[in-house]
Design a protein around this motif. Sequence first.
Motif, PDB file in Angstrom:
ATOM      1  N   GLU A 127       0.828  -1.205   0.000  1.00 41.87           N
ATOM      2  CA  GLU A 127       0.000   0.000   0.000  1.00 41.87           C
ATOM      3  C   GLU A 127       0.864   1.257   0.000  1.00 41.87           C
ATOM      4  OE1 GLU A 127      -4.015  -1.113   2.435  1.00 41.87           O
ATOM      5  OE2 GLU A 127      -2.127  -1.282   3.532  1.00 41.87           O
ATOM      6  N   PHE A 128       1.954   1.218   0.783  1.00 46.67           N
ATOM      7  CA  PHE A 128       2.833   2.385   0.861  1.00 46.67           C
ATOM      8  C   PHE A 128       3.467   2.684  -0.498  1.00 46.67           C
ATOM      9  CE2 PHE A 128       7.209   3.990   1.609  1.00 46.67           C
ATOM     10  CZ  PHE A 128       6.871   5.248   2.089  1.00 46.67           C
ATOM     11  N   HIS A 129       3.939   1.653  -1.183  1.00 50.69           N
ATOM     12  CA  HIS A 129       4.594   1.877  -2.472  1.00 50.69           C
ATOM     13  C   HIS A 129       3.597   2.317  -3.538  1.00 50.69           C
ATOM     14  CE1 HIS A 129       8.626   0.805  -1.372  1.00 50.69           C
ATOM     15  NE2 HIS A 129       8.222  -0.322  -0.826  1.00 50.69           N
ATOM     16  N   GLU A 130       2.368   1.848  -3.458  1.00 52.22           N
ATOM     17  CA  GLU A 130       1.349   2.309  -4.407  1.00 52.22           C
ATOM     18  C   GLU A 130       1.057   3.796  -4.206  1.00 52.22           C
ATOM     19  OE1 GLU A 130      -1.939  -0.265  -3.725  1.00 52.22           O
ATOM     20  OE2 GLU A 130      -1.108  -1.935  -4.905  1.00 52.22           O
ATOM     21  N   ILE A 131       0.943   4.211  -2.951  1.00 55.46           N
ATOM     22  CA  ILE A 131       0.721   5.628  -2.663  1.00 55.46           C
ATOM     23  C   ILE A 131       1.942   6.440  -3.082  1.00 55.46           C
ATOM     24  CG2 ILE A 131       0.377   7.310  -0.803  1.00 55.46           C
ATOM     25  CD1 ILE A 131      -1.194   5.139   0.690  1.00 55.46           C
ATOM     26  N   GLY A 132       3.140   5.887  -2.814  1.00 57.04           N
ATOM     27  CA  GLY A 132       4.365   6.568  -3.211  1.00 57.04           C
ATOM     28  C   GLY A 132       4.470   6.744  -4.714  1.00 57.04           C
ATOM     29  N   ASP A 133       4.034   5.742  -5.471  1.00 57.77           N
ATOM     30  CA  ASP A 133       4.057   5.851  -6.937  1.00 57.77           C
ATOM     31  C   ASP A 133       3.191   7.021  -7.404  1.00 57.77           C
ATOM     32  OD1 ASP A 133       5.746   3.696  -7.152  1.00 57.77           O
ATOM     33  OD2 ASP A 133       4.161   2.249  -7.632  1.00 57.77           O
ATOM     34  N   ASP A 134       2.029   7.186  -6.775  1.00 57.91           N
ATOM     35  CA  ASP A 134       1.157   8.307  -7.146  1.00 57.91           C
ATOM     36  C   ASP A 134       1.839   9.644  -6.858  1.00 57.91           C
ATOM     37  OD1 ASP A 134      -0.847   6.601  -7.970  1.00 57.91           O
ATOM     38  OD2 ASP A 134      -1.892   6.621  -6.044  1.00 57.91           O
ATOM     39  N   ALA A 135       2.505   9.732  -5.700  1.00 56.44           N
ATOM     40  CA  ALA A 135       3.183  10.979  -5.340  1.00 56.44           C
ATOM     41  C   ALA A 135       4.345  11.264  -6.289  1.00 56.44           C
ATOM     42  CB  ALA A 135       3.685  10.899  -3.895  1.00 56.44           C
ATOM     43  N   VAL A 136       5.071  10.218  -6.692  1.00 55.89           N
ATOM     44  CA  VAL A 136       6.190  10.399  -7.625  1.00 55.89           C
ATOM     45  C   VAL A 136       5.679  10.886  -8.980  1.00 55.89           C
ATOM     46  CG1 VAL A 136       7.978   9.194  -8.931  1.00 55.89           C
ATOM     47  CG2 VAL A 136       7.731   8.765  -6.481  1.00 55.89           C
ATOM     48  N   ARG A 137       4.566  10.330  -9.441  1.00 54.02           N
ATOM     49  CA  ARG A 137       4.009  10.770 -10.726  1.00 54.02           C
ATOM     50  C   ARG A 137       3.683  12.264 -10.693  1.00 54.02           C
ATOM     51  NH1 ARG A 137       0.994   5.864  -9.957  1.00 54.02           N
ATOM     52  NH2 ARG A 137       1.844   4.184 -11.256  1.00 54.02           N
ATOM     53  N   LEU A 138       3.106  12.718  -9.582  1.00 53.02           N
ATOM     54  CA  LEU A 138       2.789  14.142  -9.462  1.00 53.02           C
ATOM     55  C   LEU A 138       4.062  14.987  -9.450  1.00 53.02           C
ATOM     56  CD1 LEU A 138      -0.067  14.097  -6.773  1.00 53.02           C
ATOM     57  CD2 LEU A 138      -0.289  14.554  -9.221  1.00 53.02           C
ATOM     58  N   ALA A 139       5.085  14.515  -8.721  1.00 47.77           N
ATOM     59  CA  ALA A 139       6.340  15.267  -8.640  1.00 47.77           C
ATOM     60  C   ALA A 139       7.019  15.350 -10.002  1.00 47.77           C
ATOM     61  CB  ALA A 139       7.270  14.613  -7.617  1.00 47.77           C
ATOM     62  N   VAL A 140       7.058  14.227 -10.723  1.00 53.34           N
ATOM     63  CA  VAL A 140       7.688  14.214 -12.047  1.00 53.34           C
ATOM     64  C   VAL A 140       6.918  15.111 -13.013  1.00 53.34           C
ATOM     65  CG1 VAL A 140       8.170  12.760 -14.059  1.00 53.34           C
ATOM     66  CG2 VAL A 140       8.750  11.949 -11.760  1.00 53.34           C
ATOM     67  N   ASP A 141       5.600  15.029 -12.981  1.00 50.63           N
ATOM     68  CA  ASP A 141       4.782  15.849 -13.879  1.00 50.63           C
ATOM     69  C   ASP A 141       5.005  17.338 -13.610  1.00 50.63           C
ATOM     70  OD1 ASP A 141       2.565  16.021 -15.887  1.00 50.63           O
ATOM     71  OD2 ASP A 141       1.539  16.999 -14.214  1.00 50.63           O
ATOM     72  N   SER A 142       5.111  17.703 -12.329  1.00 47.14           N
ATOM     73  CA  SER A 142       5.343  19.109 -11.987  1.00 47.14           C
ATOM     74  C   SER A 142       6.699  19.582 -12.494  1.00 47.14           C
ATOM     75  CB  SER A 142       5.267  19.299 -10.470  1.00 47.14           C
ATOM     76  OG  SER A 142       3.978  18.984  -9.980  1.00 47.14           O
ATOM     77  N   GLN A 143       7.718  18.718 -12.379  1.00 45.34           N
ATOM     78  CA  GLN A 143       9.048  19.098 -12.858  1.00 45.34           C
ATOM     79  C   GLN A 143       9.071  19.254 -14.376  1.00 45.34           C
ATOM     80  OE1 GLN A 143      12.340  16.810 -10.704  1.00 45.34           O
ATOM     81  NE2 GLN A 143      10.505  15.844  -9.846  1.00 45.34           N
TER      82      GLN A 143
END
Length: 246
Positions: free
Chosen positions: A160-176
């Motif tokens: 569950e933690f890694h799935e949530i982390g993947d979502d956060a990484v996608r947002l961070a990459v998209d913002s960059q």
Amino acid sequence: MQYVDRHAFDPDVSFDGGDMDCGSGLLLLIRRHMDPLRAGGLLEIRSTESSVEEDLPAWCRMTKNELVSCVRSDSEWRFLVCRGSLADRQQAADRPSTASDRRPAQTSAHSNSIATSALPPAPAPAIAPLSVMGIGSWPRPRWMLQAIHEHMEGRLSDQEFHEIGDDAVRLAVDSQLKAGVDVVTDGEQRRDSYASFVGGLLDGCQLIPITDLLPYVDDPVKFEAELRALDVPAGSVRHPAVFGPI
């Protein structure tokens, strides 16, 4: 703190701290027993060390855990501490049970073996002069911060933690990418602090909030004032503390 002849509530967990004081490891034991509890959980601490009567209220105040009551006898103190507040306990009792409430605490198993050989690293692509990249952690969403703490406390599984982390990484990459960054990173979305991601993998090392250092400092009042001046809650980020052989 209320002194009583008997606690008004039965503890969920109880342990004996013996004659340890807060500066010699008792707080590590308290943290180890309290972290698996859900909000509103009750921990009883039995102690024969008189200084705990003075130090424990300060620790509870800094960590925002309610010191409910104390039973004092000739040779022992029994402190009842609520994780969070008693109001949290009542809210949990009023809320219908969910699957996540019934989920057992999860722990991560890490191998202590070190590989004797490894593949050579892949060649890094050339980076143009004056390229733009982020340094340090990209701002995390509130739900990612919550997931980090729940995972550390064993209330969120690795998957569950890694799935949530993947979502956060996608947002961070998209913002960059939208900002025109040349070298994109994951924004360190899953990392709690610069040291905890290493300390959490070591035997004999426990991650504790900086507020747990209160009994170790020479001037607790000044230290407490400095913690309150931080731009993030001092109890929200954990740091490694060694309590045994590594």
